[in-house]
Design a protein around this motif. Structure first.
Motif, PDB file in Angstrom:
ATOM      1  N   PRO A  34       0.841  -1.192   0.000  1.00 44.64           N
ATOM      2  CA  PRO A  34       0.000   0.000   0.000  1.00 44.64           C
ATOM      3  C   PRO A  34       0.881   1.248   0.000  1.00 44.64           C
ATOM      4  CG  PRO A  34      -0.766  -1.567   1.634  1.00 44.64           C
ATOM      5  CD  PRO A  34       0.559  -2.087   1.127  1.00 44.64           C
ATOM      6  N   THR A  35       0.513   2.216  -0.850  1.00 44.44           N
ATOM      7  CA  THR A  35       1.420   3.334  -1.109  1.00 44.44           C
ATOM      8  C   THR A  35       0.769   4.685  -0.847  1.00 44.44           C
ATOM      9  OG1 THR A  35       2.557   2.019  -2.792  1.00 44.44           O
ATOM     10  CG2 THR A  35       2.897   4.406  -2.847  1.00 44.44           C
ATOM     11  N   LEU A  36       1.400   5.437   0.046  1.00 47.10           N
ATOM     12  CA  LEU A  36       1.008   6.817   0.338  1.00 47.10           C
ATOM     13  C   LEU A  36       2.070   7.739  -0.248  1.00 47.10           C
ATOM     14  CD1 LEU A  36      -0.657   8.996   1.935  1.00 47.10           C
ATOM     15  CD2 LEU A  36       0.932   8.581   3.837  1.00 47.10           C
ATOM     16  N   ILE A  37       1.636   8.719  -1.027  1.00 43.31           N
ATOM     17  CA  ILE A  37       2.568   9.709  -1.565  1.00 43.31           C
ATOM     18  C   ILE A  37       2.158  11.087  -1.050  1.00 43.31           C
ATOM     19  CG2 ILE A  37       3.559  10.761  -3.625  1.00 43.31           C
ATOM     20  CD1 ILE A  37       3.332   8.139  -5.051  1.00 43.31           C
ATOM     21  N   VAL A  38       3.138  11.834  -0.587  1.00 41.39           N
ATOM     22  CA  VAL A  38       2.903  13.148   0.006  1.00 41.39           C
ATOM     23  C   VAL A  38       3.704  14.178  -0.770  1.00 41.39           C
ATOM     24  CG1 VAL A  38       3.071  14.552   2.097  1.00 41.39           C
ATOM     25  CG2 VAL A  38       2.642  12.081   2.277  1.00 41.39           C
ATOM     26  N   THR A  39       3.049  15.262  -1.164  1.00 41.88           N
ATOM     27  CA  THR A  39       3.757  16.357  -1.828  1.00 41.88           C
ATOM     28  C   THR A  39       3.149  17.689  -1.412  1.00 41.88           C
ATOM     29  OG1 THR A  39       4.349  17.362  -3.950  1.00 41.88           O
ATOM     30  CG2 THR A  39       2.301  16.093  -3.895  1.00 41.88           C
ATOM     31  N   GLY A  40       4.015  18.611  -1.056  1.00 39.33           N
ATOM     32  CA  GLY A  40       3.551  19.953  -0.708  1.00 39.33           C
ATOM     33  C   GLY A  40       3.768  20.946  -1.817  1.00 39.33           C
ATOM     34  N   GLY A  41       4.248  20.470  -2.979  1.00 34.10           N
ATOM     35  CA  GLY A  41       4.532  21.382  -4.075  1.00 34.10           C
ATOM     36  C   GLY A  41       5.834  22.125  -3.855  1.00 34.10           C
ATOM     37  N   SER A  42       6.100  23.080  -4.743  1.00 31.64           N
ATOM     38  CA  SER A  42       7.363  23.811  -4.671  1.00 31.64           C
ATOM     39  C   SER A  42       7.396  24.798  -3.521  1.00 31.64           C
ATOM     40  CB  SER A  42       7.595  24.567  -5.988  1.00 31.64           C
ATOM     41  OG  SER A  42       6.519  25.452  -6.256  1.00 31.64           O
ATOM     42  N   SER A  43       6.224  25.122  -2.955  1.00 35.37           N
ATOM     43  CA  SER A  43       6.177  26.033  -1.804  1.00 35.37           C
ATOM     44  C   SER A  43       5.145  25.516  -0.814  1.00 35.37           C
ATOM     45  CB  SER A  43       5.807  27.447  -2.251  1.00 35.37           C
ATOM     46  OG  SER A  43       4.523  27.468  -2.830  1.00 35.37           O
ATOM     47  N   GLY A  44       5.255  25.961   0.419  1.00 40.15           N
ATOM     48  CA  GLY A  44       4.255  25.596   1.414  1.00 40.15           C
ATOM     49  C   GLY A  44       4.322  24.178   1.902  1.00 40.15           C
ATOM     50  N   ALA A  45       5.503  23.513   1.775  1.00 34.50           N
ATOM     51  CA  ALA A  45       5.593  22.112   2.152  1.00 34.50           C
ATOM     52  C   ALA A  45       5.998  21.898   3.602  1.00 34.50           C
ATOM     53  CB  ALA A  45       6.598  21.403   1.238  1.00 34.50           C
ATOM     54  N   ALA A  46       6.497  22.925   4.268  1.00 34.74           N
ATOM     55  CA  ALA A  46       7.137  22.737   5.575  1.00 34.74           C
ATOM     56  C   ALA A  46       6.217  22.094   6.610  1.00 34.74           C
ATOM     57  CB  ALA A  46       7.661  24.069   6.093  1.00 34.74           C
ATOM     58  N   SER A  47       4.996  22.579   6.754  1.00 36.94           N
ATOM     59  CA  SER A  47       4.107  22.034   7.782  1.00 36.94           C
ATOM     60  C   SER A  47       3.685  20.603   7.446  1.00 36.94           C
ATOM     61  CB  SER A  47       2.879  22.936   7.963  1.00 36.94           C
ATOM     62  OG  SER A  47       2.132  23.036   6.767  1.00 36.94           O
ATOM     63  N   LEU A  48       3.468  20.312   6.176  1.00 38.74           N
ATOM     64  CA  LEU A  48       3.153  18.937   5.773  1.00 38.74           C
ATOM     65  C   LEU A  48       4.324  18.019   6.084  1.00 38.74           C
ATOM     66  CD1 LEU A  48       0.845  20.416   4.187  1.00 38.74           C
ATOM     67  CD2 LEU A  48       1.222  18.760   2.339  1.00 38.74           C
ATOM     68  N   ASN A  49       5.527  18.480   5.790  1.00 39.91           N
ATOM     69  CA  ASN A  49       6.713  17.659   6.024  1.00 39.91           C
ATOM     70  C   ASN A  49       6.866  17.291   7.495  1.00 39.91           C
ATOM     71  OD1 ASN A  49       7.243  17.883   3.320  1.00 39.91           O
ATOM     72  ND2 ASN A  49       8.965  19.274   3.531  1.00 39.91           N
ATOM     73  N   ARG A  50       6.655  18.271   8.376  1.00 41.32           N
ATOM     74  CA  ARG A  50       6.789  18.010   9.812  1.00 41.32           C
ATOM     75  C   ARG A  50       5.780  16.978  10.285  1.00 41.32           C
ATOM     76  NH1 ARG A  50       7.511  23.704   9.958  1.00 41.32           N
ATOM     77  NH2 ARG A  50       5.296  23.983  10.460  1.00 41.32           N
ATOM     78  N   ALA A  51       4.535  17.125   9.867  1.00 44.46           N
ATOM     79  CA  ALA A  51       3.481  16.212  10.318  1.00 44.46           C
ATOM     80  C   ALA A  51       3.722  14.792   9.808  1.00 44.46           C
ATOM     81  CB  ALA A  51       2.114  16.723   9.862  1.00 44.46           C
ATOM     82  N   VAL A  52       4.081  14.678   8.544  1.00 42.87           N
ATOM     83  CA  VAL A  52       4.304  13.356   7.954  1.00 42.87           C
ATOM     84  C   VAL A  52       5.509  12.675   8.598  1.00 42.87           C
ATOM     85  CG1 VAL A  52       4.953  12.138   5.837  1.00 42.87           C
ATOM     86  CG2 VAL A  52       3.175  13.908   5.785  1.00 42.87           C
ATOM     87  N   ALA A  53       6.589  13.432   8.786  1.00 42.92           N
ATOM     88  CA  ALA A  53       7.790  12.858   9.388  1.00 42.92           C
ATOM     89  C   ALA A  53       7.494  12.277  10.768  1.00 42.92           C
ATOM     90  CB  ALA A  53       8.885  13.917   9.483  1.00 42.92           C
ATOM     91  N   ALA A  54       6.666  12.960  11.543  1.00 44.58           N
ATOM     92  CA  ALA A  54       6.332  12.480  12.887  1.00 44.58           C
ATOM     93  C   ALA A  54       5.467  11.227  12.853  1.00 44.58           C
ATOM     94  CB  ALA A  54       5.622  13.582  13.668  1.00 44.58           C
TER      95      ALA A  54
END
Length: 373
Positions: free
Chosen positions: A197-217
């Motif tokens: 099962p595959t989850l892909i996450v992308t915040g685009g070229s801008s605005g990715a910081a908050s998504l990155n933090r949540a996903v990493a945790a």
């Protein structure tokens, strides 16, 4: 030099737009569809020296001309005082380009570069066709719509007068994508297990910081459940572990960028992304279940962009402030492994997707141009 508009010479179309991929991608798709319909058409793209168009437009084989960037201040500032002089200079530059191209029609997709080109076309009595990508129009297209011969939109409810709904022009490799047929090859090319099962996450070229933090945790619990993650972090936004080194967990893959989003769309069982107009339109076209996290700033257009996809059952929307590791555990983790629900979401998404917007726009543009000739 001005070229007379006569039926015995090739059609000339000037396309204005740039700055971000959200403007450039539909511009290139429209250009491609026009050329497919009328191969001898002369296409001239207008951008600025500061935008992504300086790389993407020549790479697509199109002529690029540039004018000065004219930001539109939203509040009193020194930039506002300089606006008339800057705008006049850019309009003069755009008039020269439009005249040299012998334009039969000017097509704009919004952004800073479009306003001067719209005004240049208007002063030369050249018809303007506008495409508005967002559910809430930007300043350039609100101005341009007042003088346009035709206004086309990607979403209903923009408020632009006499607008025709055409959808979002996109690359044929996305519009014609067979997700199921391309899944194994896409996952393999991205370094993923074809069967997990595959989850892909992308915040685009801008605005990715908050998504990155949540996903990493949330990575430890997601991977422990057998879910593999491809995390597209954005350029220069690598995710680090507690030791400061790039986060390394079995089943978790991070890259800054993926060339060819059709591979991402084919590989994913579920996508987590911002709700940019192009992203929302593309995942609808390919039928991909999605969790959409609108940018918390701007004029609120991303939440409006997502509304149709969410209302039909193809996606879920969550506020940026609420998109936390805990929210991911409670909502994303069970969804990625719920095959029947994903299948239903995919069908709902695909049913409301538009896959021929580039051709609709080409027909609209060529009809307006022919009427002038």
């Amino acid at each position: 030099m001005t070229h007379p508009s006569t039926p015995d010479r090739p059609m000339s179309v000037v396309l204005a737009g740039g700055g971000t991929a959200g403007h450039i991608s539909p511009l290139l798709a429209i250009a491609g569809a026009i050329t497919d319909e009328r191969p001898d058409t002369r296409i001239t793209a207008v951008g600025t020296e500061a935008g992504m168009e300086t790389r993407l437009v020549p790479a697509a084989g199109l002529e690029l001309r540039t004018i000065d960037r004219v930001p539109m201040p939203r509040r009193p500032s020194t930039d506002l005082l300089k606006l008339p002089t800057r705008l006049l200079r850019a309009v003069r530059q755009a008039r020269a380009i439009v005249a040299d191209a012998g334009a039969d029609v000017v097509v704009g997709v919004g952004g800073y570069v479009s306003t001067p080109v719209y005004l240049a076309a208007w002063t030369r009595r050249i018809p303007v066709v506008i495409h508005e990508a967002n559910a809430r129009p930007g300043i350039a297209n609100r101005v341009g719509a007042r003088i346009a011969a035709r206004v086309a939109v990607a979403f209903d409810g923009t408020g632009l007068a006499d607008a025709v709904l055409v959808g979002m022009p996109m690359r044929r490799s996305i519009a014609d994508l067979d997700r199921a047929g391309g899944r194994v090859d896409a996952r393999t090319s991205l370094g993923l297990d074809p069967e997990r099962p595959t989850l892909i996450v992308t915040g685009g070229s801008s605005g990715a910081a908050s998504l990155n933090r949540a996903v990493a945790a949330a990575v430890p619990e997601l991977t422990a459940a057998g879910i593999q993650i491809l995390h597209i972090t954005g350029r220069g936004k690598q995710v680090a572990g507690d030791d400061g080194a790039p986060l390394a967990v079995h089943g978790y893959h991070q890259v800054e960028y993926v060339d060819g989003m059709e591979r991402v769309y084919a590989a994913a069982d579920l996508l987590v992304a911002r709700a940019g107009a192009a992203t929302v339109s593309e995942i609808g076209a390919v039928g991909l279940p999605a969790v959409l996290v609108p940018l918390p700033h701007g004029n609120g257009e991303q939440r409006l962009n997502a509304a149709g996809l969410v209302d039909c059952g193809g996606g879920i929307v969550v506020d940026d402030a609420d998109f936390t590791a805990d929210w991911i555990r409670r909502n994303v983790l069970p969804l990625v492994t719920d095959a029947p629900r994903l299948t239903a979401m995919a069908a709902a998404s695909y049913a409301q997707g538009v896959r021929d917007a580039d051709r609709r726009m080409a027909e609209l543009v060529l009809t307006v141009a022919e009427a002038r000739r």
